[in-house]
Scaffold this active site. Structure first.
Site, PDB file in Angstrom:
ATOM      1  N   ASP A   9       0.863  -1.164   0.000  1.00 30.14           N
ATOM      2  CA  ASP A   9       0.000   0.000   0.000  1.00 30.14           C
ATOM      3  C   ASP A   9       0.909   1.227   0.000  1.00 30.14           C
ATOM      4  O   ASP A   9       1.709   1.397   0.927  1.00 30.14           O
ATOM      5  CB  ASP A   9      -0.852  -0.041   1.287  1.00 30.14           C
ATOM      6  CG  ASP A   9      -2.226   0.519   1.087  1.00 30.14           C
ATOM      7  OD1 ASP A   9      -2.323   1.600   0.497  1.00 30.14           O
ATOM      8  OD2 ASP A   9      -3.201  -0.114   1.546  1.00 30.14           O
TER       9      ASP A   9
ATOM     10  N   ASP B 125      -2.864   4.550  -2.416  1.00 27.81           N
ATOM     11  CA  ASP B 125      -3.856   5.095  -1.488  1.00 27.81           C
ATOM     12  C   ASP B 125      -4.329   6.474  -1.952  1.00 27.81           C
ATOM     13  O   ASP B 125      -3.515   7.320  -2.330  1.00 27.81           O
ATOM     14  CB  ASP B 125      -3.193   5.217  -0.103  1.00 27.81           C
ATOM     15  CG  ASP B 125      -4.157   5.698   0.956  1.00 27.81           C
ATOM     16  OD1 ASP B 125      -5.095   4.961   1.266  1.00 27.81           O
ATOM     17  OD2 ASP B 125      -3.968   6.831   1.463  1.00 27.81           O
TER      18      ASP B 125
ATOM     19  N   GLU C 172      -6.544   3.566  -5.781  1.00 24.99           N
ATOM     20  CA  GLU C 172      -7.768   3.622  -4.984  1.00 24.99           C
ATOM     21  C   GLU C 172      -8.667   4.724  -5.541  1.00 24.99           C
ATOM     22  O   GLU C 172      -8.771   5.817  -5.004  1.00 24.99           O
ATOM     23  CB  GLU C 172      -7.457   3.890  -3.497  1.00 24.99           C
ATOM     24  CG  GLU C 172      -8.678   3.688  -2.619  1.00 24.99           C
ATOM     25  CD  GLU C 172      -8.670   4.491  -1.320  1.00 24.99           C
ATOM     26  OE1 GLU C 172      -9.625   4.352  -0.541  1.00 24.99           O
ATOM     27  OE2 GLU C 172      -7.736   5.280  -1.079  1.00 24.99           O
TER      28      GLU C 172
ATOM     29  N   HIS D 217     -10.868  -2.384   4.387  1.00 23.72           N
ATOM     30  CA  HIS D 217     -10.621  -1.929   5.758  1.00 23.72           C
ATOM     31  C   HIS D 217     -11.332  -0.614   6.110  1.00 23.72           C
ATOM     32  O   HIS D 217     -11.154  -0.105   7.215  1.00 23.72           O
ATOM     33  CB  HIS D 217      -9.114  -1.770   5.955  1.00 23.72           C
ATOM     34  CG  HIS D 217      -8.563  -0.697   5.062  1.00 23.72           C
ATOM     35  ND1 HIS D 217      -8.491  -0.855   3.697  1.00 23.72           N
ATOM     36  CD2 HIS D 217      -8.116   0.540   5.322  1.00 23.72           C
ATOM     37  CE1 HIS D 217      -8.006   0.244   3.159  1.00 23.72           C
ATOM     38  NE2 HIS D 217      -7.771   1.116   4.134  1.00 23.72           N
ATOM     39  N   ASP D 218     -12.055  -0.053   5.164  1.00 26.31           N
ATOM     40  CA  ASP D 218     -12.802   1.184   5.440  1.00 26.31           C
ATOM     41  C   ASP D 218     -14.313   0.962   5.476  1.00 26.31           C
ATOM     42  O   ASP D 218     -15.061   1.883   5.800  1.00 26.31           O
ATOM     43  CB  ASP D 218     -12.525   2.225   4.336  1.00 26.31           C
ATOM     44  CG  ASP D 218     -11.096   2.721   4.339  1.00 26.31           C
ATOM     45  OD1 ASP D 218     -10.481   2.796   5.428  1.00 26.31           O
ATOM     46  OD2 ASP D 218     -10.581   3.032   3.245  1.00 26.31           O
TER      47      ASP D 218
HETATM   48  C1  NOJ Z   1      -7.784   5.640   2.184  1.00 23.69           C
HETATM   49  C2  NOJ Z   1      -7.540   4.483   3.095  1.00 23.69           C
HETATM   50  O1  NOJ Z   1      -8.210   3.376   2.564  1.00 23.69           O
HETATM   51  C3  NOJ Z   1      -8.022   4.863   4.466  1.00 23.69           C
HETATM   52  O2  NOJ Z   1      -7.993   3.786   5.359  1.00 23.69           O
HETATM   53  C4  NOJ Z   1      -7.143   5.973   4.963  1.00 23.69           C
HETATM   54  O3  NOJ Z   1      -7.640   6.427   6.204  1.00 23.69           O
HETATM   55  C5  NOJ Z   1      -7.114   7.137   3.975  1.00 23.69           C
HETATM   56  N1  NOJ Z   1      -6.950   6.707   2.619  1.00 23.69           N
HETATM   57  C6  NOJ Z   1      -5.981   8.067   4.301  1.00 23.69           C
HETATM   58  O4  NOJ Z   1      -4.750   7.462   4.003  1.00 23.69           O
END
Ligand code: NOJ
Ligand code: CA
Length: 560
Positions: A95, A197, A276, A333-334
């Site tokens: 990542d 990211d 992403e 993970h979000d």
């Molecule tokens: C996207 C990531 O998936 C998330 O977990 C993160 O908090 C933000 N970018 C900031 O890096």
């Protein structure tokens, strides 16, 4: 183009496997589970940030791009993991957090130390606005202003995410060089590529004009967390995200940077850049940018239906430029976990299988999230002490200022805090689910469900389990060219409650049928010479011209 035919599995290193027994997952833990991952059939691991970090955003605040978080192990541990993965034919992508660093990264400490430090311009510093306040009204996507005041040097710095995640100034060529060098460090070691990211957030409009939007930062964060609760309708939530485009996100300059990054990575053999973002512009048109982006549209829906999937596939399959590619995903993970998110509270187990079948039979690379394969569910935090997601802390502060009670805030966090999908992987039914030794306090609590069959050991023994369902379909995908690389064509009637599509190469045609309902569904397709490749309804052959799909049945046939 290995990445086109791969099944990717996302590992959140803090939560995957704890080899040294301190309650925190680590790199040797990942190494110890490679045989499991091989058995499952995944081809690629995407590892969420494993770098040194104060962990304010669980590693998405990087303090050193060329090392390993000491809590997770050493560079040697990492090399061992990488080599062991490669020895099993499993690739590893990392990542890469490009937009921002941790505020404890050496670069930011220097940048902050004085206005004439050589690193000052590596971040986005601005004088106060005309009224002496923030330079403009931009907000952080995590809530509150995007500007943080620095008393010592009398300027604000910009952060799109938490204030502990200052944005780098990518308009300074030294930043690009330093970050490309960091990427080369891992590429030289043999890492197979990167998930980039928050790739859209790298550039900001240098005129810094105010947003002309009626929203303020409170409304924004409320929409972010409560959007699905009915306080705000989904249209408003999506507008709230649009608000950033063109000013804080997706500026045109990004595309030249993507081309340069692609040239850099193309100096290496066969590596992957996946962004992403769902924005197809990042794939370039005739000019190479990223290899792949994500189809996030399914994940953004509260429920899946044949209609949603049909529209989604039609949109994606016509718009992806030749030579470029995309990944499908239903959780990460979000986000809420698949089993919770797409469940209806009654048929969650059946719907988890429907979701798995979709990921593993659609066109596009499946990105699975650790624990999805055993049906892990969202965890509801029980107290403020349990919360680890710092976005939740920002939310708590803003909501308190806004007069929302602690009881109400905790209820919101139990549903929405990203901790919900980050609890330790459930390996067996021992206390702490085999993630850590029984007497250790894990960094986030283990979900109770480990004791009710939601664990790897038990499901491995049971051929009817969700884990075996995943494994069987992963292996079927990998051994069935039409499912891997075939074209996609819808064969169901527009309004049907089941989904049916053909996947077709020159030499093979498969048809996939998925019933999204608890009712039998008569299928309009006329069967005429088929071989059953998979049926969740235990059909071994089809000897009639028409059939009824059983409730929630997944049926995959090859047309002969
Ligand atoms: C996207 C990531 O998936 C998330 O977990 C993160 O908090 C933000 N970018 C900031 O890096
Ligand atoms: Ca550990």
């Amino acid at each position: 183009m290995w990445w086109k035919n791969a099944v990717v599995y996302q590992i959140y290193p803090r939560s995957f496997a704890d080899a040294n027994g301190d309650g925190i997952g680590d790199i040797p833990g990942i190494t110890s589970k490679l045989d499991y991952l091989k058995w499952l059939g995944v081809d690629v691991l995407w590892i969420s940030p494993h770098y040194p970090s104060p962990q304010v955003d669980v590693g998405y605040d990087v303090a050193d791009y060329t090392d390993v978080n000491p809590e997770y192990g050493s560079l040697d541990d990492f090399r061992t993991m990488l080599n062991e993965a490669h020895a099993r034919g499993i690739r590893v992508i990392l990542d890469m957090v490009l937009n921002h660093t941790s505020d404890l990264h050496r670069w930011f400490i220097d940048s902050k130390s004085s206005k004439d430090n050589p690193k000052r311009d590596w971040y986005v510093w601005k004088d106060p606005g005309k009224d002496g306040g923030t330079p403009n009204n931009w907000d952080s996507i995590f809530g509150g202003s995007a500007w943080e005041w620095d008393e010592a040097t009398g300027q604000y710095y910009y952060h799109y995410f938490l204030k502990e995640q200052p944005d780098l100034n990518w308009r300074n060529p030294e930043v690009e060089k330093a970050m490309f060098d960091s990427m080369r460090f891992w590429l030289d070691m043999g890492v197979d590529g990167f998930r980039l990211d928050a790739i859209g957030t790298i550039f900001e409009d240098t005129g810094y004009p105010d947003h002309k939007s009626p929203y303020n930062a409170y409304d924004a964060i409320k929409a972010f967390w409560l959007g699905k609760e009915g306080d705000f309708d989904p249209e408003e939530v999506s507008q709230r995200f649009q608000w950033h485009f063109g000013l804080q996100q997706d500026l045109p300059e990004i595309h030249d940077l993507m081309k340069r990054m692609r040239q850099m990575i193309d100096e290496y053999d066969d590596r992957l850049l996946v962004g992403e973002t769902s924005d197809l512009k990042y794939l370039g048109k005739g000019d190479n940018q990223l290899h792949a982006v994500f189809n996030f549209d399914l994940l953004a829906k509260n429920r899946l239906s044949p209609e949603i999937v049909r529209q989604n596939q039609q949109k994606w399959l016509v718009s992806v430029p030749h030579g470029a590619w995309f990944g499908n995903t239903l959780n990460n993970h979000d986000q809420s976990r698949t089993k919770t998110h797409y469940g209806d509270g009654v048929h969650d187990a059946e719907l988890a299988r429907v979701s798995a079948a979709l990921m593993l039979t659609l066109s596009g690379t499946p990105y699975l999230y650790y624990g999805e394969e055993i049906g892990m569910k969202d965890y509801a935090v029980q107290s403020f002490d349990e919360v680890r997601d710092m976005v939740a802390a920002v939310y708590r502060r803003l909501m308190r200022e806004d007069g929302r009670s602690d009881e109400q805030i905790l209820k919101d966090l139990a549903t929405f805090s990203r901790d919900r999908c980050r609890t330790p992987m459930q390996w067996d039914d021992a206390p702490n689910a085999g993630f850590s030794p029984a007497d250790v306090q894990t960094w986030l609590p283990v979900h109770d469900s480990y004791a009710q069959g939601v664990n790897v050991a038990q499901q491995k023994q049971d051929e009817t389990s969700l884990l075996h369902f995943f494994r069987t379909l992963i292996h079927l995908r990998k051994t069935t060219p039409a499912l891997l690389e075939g074209s996609y064509a819808q064969i169901d009637p527009e309004s049907s409650e089941y989904l049916a599509y053909l996947r077709q190469t020159d030499d093979q045609t498969c048809a996939v049928f998925i019933n999204f309902t608890p009712d039998a569904q008569p299928v309009a397709y006329r069967f005429n010479g088929t071989k059953v490749l998979f049926s969740s309804g235990n059909r071994s052959s089809i000897d009639s011209v028409t059939i009824d799909l059983q409730p929630f049945e997944v049926l995959i046939v090859e047309l002969l």
